[in-house]
Design an enzyme around this catalytic site. Structure first.
Site, short mmCIF file in Angstrom:
data_model
loop_
_atom_site.label_atom_id
_atom_site.label_comp_id
_atom_site.label_asym_id
_atom_site.label_seq_id
_atom_site.Cartn_x
_atom_site.Cartn_y
_atom_site.Cartn_z
N VAL A 46 4.44 -5.49 -0.31
CA VAL A 46 5.64 -6.18 -0.77
C VAL A 46 6.87 -5.29 -0.59
O VAL A 46 7.93 -5.76 -0.17
CB VAL A 46 5.48 -6.67 -2.22
CG1 VAL A 46 6.77 -7.33 -2.71
CG2 VAL A 46 4.32 -7.64 -2.33
N CYS A 47 6.72 -4.00 -0.86
CA CYS A 47 7.83 -3.08 -0.66
C CYS A 47 8.25 -3.04 0.81
O CYS A 47 9.45 -3.02 1.12
CB CYS A 47 7.46 -1.68 -1.16
SG CYS A 47 7.16 -1.61 -2.94
#
Length: 157
Positions: A46-47
């Protein structure tokens, strides 16, 4: 507990190394809006998507007189390898590594128990005041279109 920064506050100024080892001074961006986009840890899915969305919309940020900066507590050499892996060439990824999370703490976004930051976006105006802040659940990918809409609708100074 440290107080979280809110809209209308003056943003704490800082200077941090970016993924290339260059010192980036927040005050040097006066006259532009700044998007501080915190991601908990490099090398996570997600980062990665969060930072790639900043890079993919670089031209739009420029049109909106806004500098997007990615921040996390990772050290800058790791962030440099990660940026290369992701193909991030324009967005600066800042390392709030040492003293560990000092800037993140100043913004009230440090998760003490885990030792990393919240996932958050903080938009600053041209004078360094907070216009908008949004904290997300850790697994939630921030909606880049929402962020760009907030920037478009924020007043220019």
């Amino acid at each position: 507990m440290i107080q979280r920064i809110t809209s209308g506050d003056s943003a704490p100024v800082f200077a941090l190394k970016d993924n290339r080892g260059e010192m980036i001074d927040l005050a040097s961006f006066r006259g532009k809006k700044v998007l501080l986009s915190w991601h908990p840890l490099a090398w996570t899915r997600v980062c990665a998507e969060q930072m790639k969305s900043l890079e993919a919309h670089w031209a739009e940020f420029e049109r909106l007189n806004t500098v997007p900066l990615g921040l996390s507590i990772d050290p800058y050499p790791a962030k440099n390898a990660w940026a290369k892996e992701l193909g991030i060439a324009k967005v600066k990824l800042l390392a709030d590594f040492w003293p560990h999370g000092e800037v993140t703490r100043a913004y009230g976004l440090f998760r003490q128990e885990e030792g990393f930051s919240e996932r958050a976006n903080v938009l600053l105006d041209e004078t360094g005041k907070v216009l908008w802040i949004k904290v997300y659940e850790i697994p939630e990918l921030p909606d880049i279109n929402e962020v760009l809409t907030v920037i478009r609708n924020s007043p220019a100074i």
